[in-house]
Write a protein that holds these residues in place. Sequence first.
Motif, PDB file in Angstrom:
ATOM      1  N   GLY A 199       0.812  -1.205   0.000  1.00  0.00           N
ATOM      2  CA  GLY A 199       0.000   0.000   0.000  1.00  0.00           C
ATOM      3  C   GLY A 199       0.851   1.262   0.000  1.00  0.00           C
ATOM      4  N   GLU A 200       0.215   2.371   0.316  1.00  0.00           N
ATOM      5  CA  GLU A 200       0.906   3.658   0.389  1.00  0.00           C
ATOM      6  C   GLU A 200       1.500   3.848   1.785  1.00  0.00           C
ATOM      7  N   ALA A 201       2.689   4.395   1.839  1.00  0.00           N
ATOM      8  CA  ALA A 201       3.347   4.659   3.117  1.00  0.00           C
ATOM      9  C   ALA A 201       3.239   6.135   3.446  1.00  0.00           C
ATOM     10  N   GLU A 202       2.803   6.438   4.660  1.00  0.00           N
ATOM     11  CA  GLU A 202       2.709   7.838   5.083  1.00  0.00           C
ATOM     12  C   GLU A 202       4.094   8.465   5.194  1.00  0.00           C
ATOM     13  N   THR A 203       5.065   7.663   5.645  1.00  0.00           N
ATOM     14  CA  THR A 203       6.444   8.133   5.787  1.00  0.00           C
ATOM     15  C   THR A 203       7.355   7.104   5.153  1.00  0.00           C
ATOM     16  N   ALA A 204       8.205   7.543   4.234  1.00  0.00           N
ATOM     17  CA  ALA A 204       9.085   6.616   3.534  1.00  0.00           C
ATOM     18  C   ALA A 204      10.395   7.294   3.187  1.00  0.00           C
ATOM     19  N   CYS A 205      11.439   6.484   3.142  1.00  0.00           N
ATOM     20  CA  CYS A 205      12.741   6.965   2.696  1.00  0.00           C
ATOM     21  C   CYS A 205      13.478   5.786   2.081  1.00  0.00           C
ATOM     22  N   SER A 206      14.590   6.058   1.465  1.00  0.00           N
ATOM     23  CA  SER A 206      15.406   5.010   0.870  1.00  0.00           C
ATOM     24  C   SER A 206      16.710   4.872   1.645  1.00  0.00           C
ATOM     25  N   THR A 207      17.422   3.792   1.362  1.00  0.00           N
ATOM     26  CA  THR A 207      18.730   3.624   1.989  1.00  0.00           C
ATOM     27  C   THR A 207      19.651   4.778   1.591  1.00  0.00           C
ATOM     28  N   ALA A 208      19.527   5.250   0.362  1.00  0.00           N
ATOM     29  CA  ALA A 208      20.347   6.381  -0.088  1.00  0.00           C
ATOM     30  C   ALA A 208      19.982   7.656   0.661  1.00  0.00           C
ATOM     31  N   ASP A 209      18.702   7.813   0.996  1.00  0.00           N
ATOM     32  CA  ASP A 209      18.282   9.000   1.766  1.00  0.00           C
ATOM     33  C   ASP A 209      18.955   9.031   3.138  1.00  0.00           C
ATOM     34  N   VAL A 210      19.022   7.876   3.799  1.00  0.00           N
ATOM     35  CA  VAL A 210      19.642   7.816   5.123  1.00  0.00           C
ATOM     36  C   VAL A 210      21.139   8.090   5.008  1.00  0.00           C
ATOM     37  N   ALA A 211      21.758   7.561   3.963  1.00  0.00           N
ATOM     38  CA  ALA A 211      23.181   7.844   3.747  1.00  0.00           C
ATOM     39  C   ALA A 211      23.409   9.337   3.547  1.00  0.00           C
TER      40      ALA A 211
END
Length: 356
Positions: free
Chosen positions: A145-157
């Motif tokens: 489904g849709e995630a209210e909050t999402a990020c990628s591994t690259a975002d955390v890096a």
Amino acid sequence: MSDAPASDRGARRAARAIDALRRGWPFRIEGADGALDLLAVESARDAALAEFGSADLLISGERAVTLKLTNQRAAATPGPVRLADGAASVAAALAIADPALDLANPLKGPFRTIASGGEAAAATAMTMARHAGLLPAFFVRAAKGEAETACSTADVAALLDPSRLEIAARARLPVAASETAEIVAFRSPEEASDHVALIIGKRDGNPPVVRLHSECLTGDVLGSLKCDCGPQLHAALHAMADAPWGVLLYLRQEGRGIGLVNKLRAYALQDQGYDTVDANLRLGFPVEARDFAIAGQMLALLNIPRIRLMTNNPEKVARLEREGVDVVERIPLALPTNKYNEQYLATKRDRTGHQL
């Protein structure tokens, strides 16, 4: 916002996800080999877990070794492990994740380990938990489904990239060791933690005496006798005052990078007989979680390429040299022990390579 660099947008997404993690809200991490929806065990509530709809647990490889579980592949450094139907409630999950509860819950399992569904995302989740100061354990499910909050591994890096660090402010700060000292504060755009440098003496063409000091509330402020952090801090400042000049880098990496609350949990485990190394591993953390690239960036911003490093830890020399810092000399820092920190210092000598 659309005109912001991609790294800035990614860092903001990661900062929002870490905020959700701390607040007990579900979030998604997308990696190259799969995406996971996660809910931090420590901050979760049963109502949120019921809505999340998965009893699978994701725990760090270090904690899995403590529980005598094996990962899906042989590895020198064990990766996160997913437990199918690991816990049906937050209390049951905490009994698995929190070693403080091991004595009260000695019998755990049997557990069935399954593929994580996204190893890159799982590893990033452990980094985010440590950065948030929480136990490295999550309820987990495949992304749906849709995630209210999402990020990628690259975002955390991007969020944790030390190259984003900038000088935020500087001012004169008379201190006991030097009335002419200058303090310099550093921060990155999305981060809440500020690192500081204290410059002692008058800069000249020679390499300064530099001390990397990780934040220690208990030792630096409260005078704890369990460690040598406070005495090391003050001894280093006075040694710099006796040299032509020096720089104290005060890094906001409490508890070797695991945070204050987790450090206090480690203290409680030490009271049960575990040493510093084993306490961290039982909590599910690596023995050394600090990022010395931050110190390298601080020195670069101060235009200090060559230093005389005051440390008993040869690994700090190696880590700084990997960041391009020329360490021309290692200066030992010898201090007396007491009955409360003798075992701590012995562990540093025998298990983490300190030259004491």
